[in-house]
Design a protein around this motif. Sequence first.
Motif, PDB file in Angstrom:
ATOM      1  N   ILE A   1      57.806   7.320  15.485  1.00 15.03           N
ATOM      2  CA  ILE A   1      57.011   8.398  14.865  1.00 15.03           C
ATOM      3  C   ILE A   1      57.438   8.579  13.416  1.00 15.03           C
ATOM      4  O   ILE A   1      58.627   8.673  13.125  1.00 15.03           O
ATOM      5  CB  ILE A   1      57.266   9.736  15.626  1.00 15.03           C
ATOM      6  CG1 ILE A   1      56.792   9.636  17.076  1.00 15.03           C
ATOM      7  CG2 ILE A   1      56.624  10.912  14.914  1.00 15.03           C
ATOM      8  CD1 ILE A   1      55.332   9.386  17.239  1.00 15.03           C
TER       9      ILE A   1
ATOM     10  N   CYS B   1      62.557  11.602  18.769  1.00 17.86           N
ATOM     11  CA  CYS B   1      61.242  12.239  18.901  1.00 17.86           C
ATOM     12  C   CYS B   1      60.263  11.283  19.597  1.00 17.86           C
ATOM     13  O   CYS B   1      59.473  11.695  20.450  1.00 17.86           O
ATOM     14  CB  CYS B   1      60.744  12.614  17.502  1.00 17.86           C
ATOM     15  SG  CYS B   1      59.186  13.462  17.483  1.00 17.86           S
TER      16      CYS B   1
ATOM     17  N   ILE C   1      60.569  16.044   6.183  1.00 16.25           N
ATOM     18  CA  ILE C   1      60.965  17.263   6.912  1.00 16.25           C
ATOM     19  C   ILE C   1      62.453  17.200   7.284  1.00 16.25           C
ATOM     20  O   ILE C   1      63.186  18.174   7.152  1.00 16.25           O
ATOM     21  CB  ILE C   1      60.092  17.436   8.181  1.00 16.25           C
ATOM     22  CG1 ILE C   1      58.636  17.694   7.768  1.00 16.25           C
ATOM     23  CG2 ILE C   1      60.605  18.558   9.069  1.00 16.25           C
ATOM     24  CD1 ILE C   1      57.641  17.679   8.912  1.00 16.25           C
TER      25      ILE C   1
ATOM     26  N   TYR D   1      66.826  10.578  14.506  1.00 15.22           N
ATOM     27  CA  TYR D   1      65.994  11.711  14.918  1.00 15.22           C
ATOM     28  C   TYR D   1      64.560  11.298  15.252  1.00 15.22           C
ATOM     29  O   TYR D   1      63.971  11.785  16.209  1.00 15.22           O
ATOM     30  CB  TYR D   1      65.998  12.771  13.812  1.00 15.22           C
ATOM     31  CG  TYR D   1      67.397  13.135  13.375  1.00 15.22           C
ATOM     32  CD1 TYR D   1      68.285  13.736  14.267  1.00 15.22           C
ATOM     33  CD2 TYR D   1      67.849  12.841  12.097  1.00 15.22           C
ATOM     34  CE1 TYR D   1      69.578  14.038  13.882  1.00 15.22           C
ATOM     35  CE2 TYR D   1      69.136  13.132  11.701  1.00 15.22           C
ATOM     36  CZ  TYR D   1      70.005  13.731  12.595  1.00 15.22           C
ATOM     37  OH  TYR D   1      71.278  14.021  12.224  1.00 15.22           O
ATOM     38  N   GLN D   2      64.006  10.410  14.448  1.00 18.41           N
ATOM     39  CA  GLN D   2      62.618  10.005  14.705  1.00 18.41           C
ATOM     40  C   GLN D   2      62.518   9.185  15.993  1.00 18.41           C
ATOM     41  O   GLN D   2      61.551   9.283  16.722  1.00 18.41           O
ATOM     42  CB  GLN D   2      62.075   9.203  13.524  1.00 18.41           C
ATOM     43  CG  GLN D   2      61.839  10.097  12.316  1.00 18.41           C
ATOM     44  CD  GLN D   2      61.618   9.287  11.057  1.00 18.41           C
ATOM     45  OE1 GLN D   2      62.461   9.270  10.180  1.00 18.41           O
ATOM     46  NE2 GLN D   2      60.500   8.605  10.960  1.00 18.41           N
TER      47      GLN D   2
ATOM     48  N   CYS E   1      58.033  12.677   8.556  1.00 21.62           N
ATOM     49  CA  CYS E   1      59.246  13.114   9.260  1.00 21.62           C
ATOM     50  C   CYS E   1      60.443  13.022   8.326  1.00 21.62           C
ATOM     51  O   CYS E   1      61.293  13.909   8.302  1.00 21.62           O
ATOM     52  CB  CYS E   1      59.496  12.238  10.482  1.00 21.62           C
ATOM     53  SG  CYS E   1      58.219  12.422  11.721  1.00 21.62           S
TER      54      CYS E   1
ATOM     55  N   SER F   1      55.372  10.785  11.270  1.00 16.44           N
ATOM     56  CA  SER F   1      54.864  12.065  10.760  1.00 16.44           C
ATOM     57  C   SER F   1      54.378  12.913  11.938  1.00 16.44           C
ATOM     58  O   SER F   1      53.946  12.361  12.960  1.00 16.44           O
ATOM     59  CB  SER F   1      53.705  11.849   9.781  1.00 16.44           C
ATOM     60  OG  SER F   1      52.541  11.501  10.504  1.00 16.44           O
ATOM     61  N   PRO F   2      54.434  14.229  11.792  1.00 16.61           N
ATOM     62  CA  PRO F   2      53.947  15.085  12.880  1.00 16.61           C
ATOM     63  C   PRO F   2      52.471  14.832  13.185  1.00 16.61           C
ATOM     64  O   PRO F   2      52.060  14.857  14.342  1.00 16.61           O
ATOM     65  CB  PRO F   2      54.162  16.502  12.346  1.00 16.61           C
ATOM     66  CG  PRO F   2      55.246  16.360  11.338  1.00 16.61           C
ATOM     67  CD  PRO F   2      55.059  15.019  10.719  1.00 16.61           C
TER      68      PRO F   2
ATOM     69  N   CYS G   1      63.108  19.891  11.446  1.00 11.26           N
ATOM     70  CA  CYS G   1      62.918  19.018  12.610  1.00 11.26           C
ATOM     71  C   CYS G   1      63.904  19.445  13.702  1.00 11.26           C
ATOM     72  O   CYS G   1      65.116  19.417  13.471  1.00 11.26           O
ATOM     73  CB  CYS G   1      63.186  17.568  12.197  1.00 11.26           C
ATOM     74  SG  CYS G   1      63.296  16.442  13.593  1.00 11.26           S
ATOM     75  N   PRO G   2      63.415  19.811  14.871  1.00 10.97           N
ATOM     76  CA  PRO G   2      64.317  20.261  15.935  1.00 10.97           C
ATOM     77  C   PRO G   2      65.409  19.249  16.274  1.00 10.97           C
ATOM     78  O   PRO G   2      66.541  19.626  16.568  1.00 10.97           O
ATOM     79  CB  PRO G   2      63.385  20.453  17.134  1.00 10.97           C
ATOM     80  CG  PRO G   2      62.064  20.748  16.513  1.00 10.97           C
ATOM     81  CD  PRO G   2      62.010  19.937  15.259  1.00 10.97           C
ATOM     82  N   PHE G   3      65.065  17.944  16.196  1.00  9.78           N
ATOM     83  CA  PHE G   3      66.068  16.938  16.550  1.00  9.78           C
ATOM     84  C   PHE G   3      67.201  16.898  15.523  1.00  9.78           C
ATOM     85  O   PHE G   3      68.329  16.551  15.853  1.00  9.78           O
ATOM     86  CB  PHE G   3      65.405  15.558  16.669  1.00  9.78           C
ATOM     87  CG  PHE G   3      64.403  15.517  17.785  1.00  9.78           C
ATOM     88  CD1 PHE G   3      64.810  15.372  19.105  1.00  9.78           C
ATOM     89  CD2 PHE G   3      63.035  15.671  17.530  1.00  9.78           C
ATOM     90  CE1 PHE G   3      63.888  15.369  20.141  1.00  9.78           C
ATOM     91  CE2 PHE G   3      62.111  15.671  18.555  1.00  9.78           C
ATOM     92  CZ  PHE G   3      62.532  15.514  19.867  1.00  9.78           C
TER      93      PHE G   3
ATOM     94  N   PRO H   1      54.090  17.804  18.217  1.00 16.26           N
ATOM     95  CA  PRO H   1      55.523  17.502  18.316  1.00 16.26           C
ATOM     96  C   PRO H   1      56.317  18.806  18.336  1.00 16.26           C
ATOM     97  O   PRO H   1      55.788  19.865  17.978  1.00 16.26           O
ATOM     98  CB  PRO H   1      55.792  16.708  17.034  1.00 16.26           C
ATOM     99  CG  PRO H   1      54.751  17.148  16.075  1.00 16.26           C
ATOM    100  CD  PRO H   1      53.532  17.506  16.886  1.00 16.26           C
ATOM    101  N   LEU H   2      57.576  18.715  18.700  1.00 15.14           N
ATOM    102  CA  LEU H   2      58.388  19.935  18.844  1.00 15.14           C
ATOM    103  C   LEU H   2      58.419  20.784  17.573  1.00 15.14           C
ATOM    104  O   LEU H   2      58.374  22.005  17.637  1.00 15.14           O
ATOM    105  CB  LEU H   2      59.828  19.561  19.206  1.00 15.14           C
ATOM    106  CG  LEU H   2      60.090  19.179  20.667  1.00 15.14           C
ATOM    107  CD1 LEU H   2      61.583  18.947  20.882  1.00 15.14           C
ATOM    108  CD2 LEU H   2      59.596  20.247  21.613  1.00 15.14           C
ATOM    109  N   CYS H   3      58.481  20.123  16.402  1.00 19.76           N
ATOM    110  CA  CYS H   3      58.596  20.884  15.146  1.00 19.76           C
ATOM    111  C   CYS H   3      57.405  21.817  14.959  1.00 19.76           C
ATOM    112  O   CYS H   3      57.561  22.995  14.614  1.00 19.76           O
ATOM    113  CB  CYS H   3      58.730  19.942  13.951  1.00 19.76           C
ATOM    114  SG  CYS H   3      57.435  18.698  13.833  1.00 19.76           S
TER     115      CYS H   3
HETATM  116 FE1  SF4 Z   1      58.536  16.669  13.885  1.00 23.28          FE
HETATM  117 FE2  SF4 Z   1      59.022  14.221  12.936  1.00 23.28          FE
HETATM  118 FE3  SF4 Z   1      61.036  15.770  13.827  1.00 23.28          FE
HETATM  119 FE4  SF4 Z   1      59.302  14.695  15.510  1.00 23.28          FE
HETATM  120  S1  SF4 Z   1      60.769  13.576  14.194  1.00 23.28           S
HETATM  121  S2  SF4 Z   1      60.017  16.805  15.543  1.00 23.28           S
HETATM  122  S3  SF4 Z   1      57.403  14.801  14.358  1.00 23.28           S
HETATM  123  S4  SF4 Z   1      59.728  16.167  12.047  1.00 23.28           S
END
Ligand code: SF4
Length: 328
Positions: A301, A283, A230, A279-280, A227, A303-304, A244-246, A146-148
């Motif tokens: 999603i 993702c 995070i 955000y999830q 997620c 968890s990464p 988390c990038p989002f 995933p992006l993170c």
């Molecule tokens: Fe990572 Fe979860 Fe954010 Fe996706 S939603 S980038 S898996 S922390």
Amino acid sequence: MNSSEQARNQFLIKNNLIYKEVSHNDIIDHGEEIEACLGCDCSKIPKLYQIHWTEIPEVVGVRKAYLFMGETHFLPENIVYCVKRKLKNEFFESLMFQKENFHKLKDQRQTYFIKSLPLIVPRKHYNIIDGVSLSNIDELAKTHYPLCMRHLHRLLRQEHHLKYDGKMQYGIFLYYLGLPYEDAMQLWREEFTKKIGVKLFNAKYQYLFKHQYGRVGRKYEYPSSTCQYIINYRLPMYQQTHGCPFKHWSPQKLRDTLEQDCHGQDIGDIEDLVREGKYQRACTKYLCKTKNIHEGKVATIDSPNGYVQISIKESSDCLDSLFSMGKI
Ligand code: SF4
């Protein structure tokens, strides 16, 4: 004090479970933040406990705690999570002890019991992917992270360093990904020693990576990061790269990244979800769009590591390239 509080206190005292209480002055100093996080009136709470966040991540994950300098401040009713974790750790520690001393046991009943344990104790590392190694980690990061985590891996390779929270976020992810301890250590060592000497690496950083794999100290197993955890963890500040990038990236930085592998309308849809704080789901949409997965086919999603598993499962073509490396 009501009867359940009394019973709880008696239980803690009887079992010698002593937890640090937050001082009255600290409650006053951080009153506003505590009230905002715990949703209670500080003047009405009998006491608060304080413990390092790694000891009680469940409470942090569901935002039932105030986090300050790595310490979690939480209400007495959540002490049950500490007790549960302590019990679990003691149970696994005693299993490890039994394993190491198995050959010394004379009593047949004991040996029979211990031999049957693998049948009744669930596997700890249910998320592990077989065959992950240092030789395919770059390909795996590029194709299935995933992006993170892709961001952290790229920075580790480029900058040869991650700040503490980044090291924790990525290190625990690698553990649950199934990267063997030796490979993980080699990865961190190879990268860090491009900037610092081996001696400094050994003295300053090695312990943390060993700790993440339960090799030193209390041989503790960190819980895998969700997620939610995070996303709700403290904001990345200057030069920090966790998160988390989002949730944590600026709209422009996220757009620049999305443009690398998504198209116009898809980018807009993902950005809409981000603006709504979903955000999830953003993702999940990103995963579906980049892997051509029908959106109704996968759950959101959480968890990464879950992301990687779905990505691998749904991408037989990409998986072929990893298979052809003979590693997965
Ligand atoms: Fe990572 Fe979860 Fe954010 Fe996706 S939603 S980038 S898996 S922390």
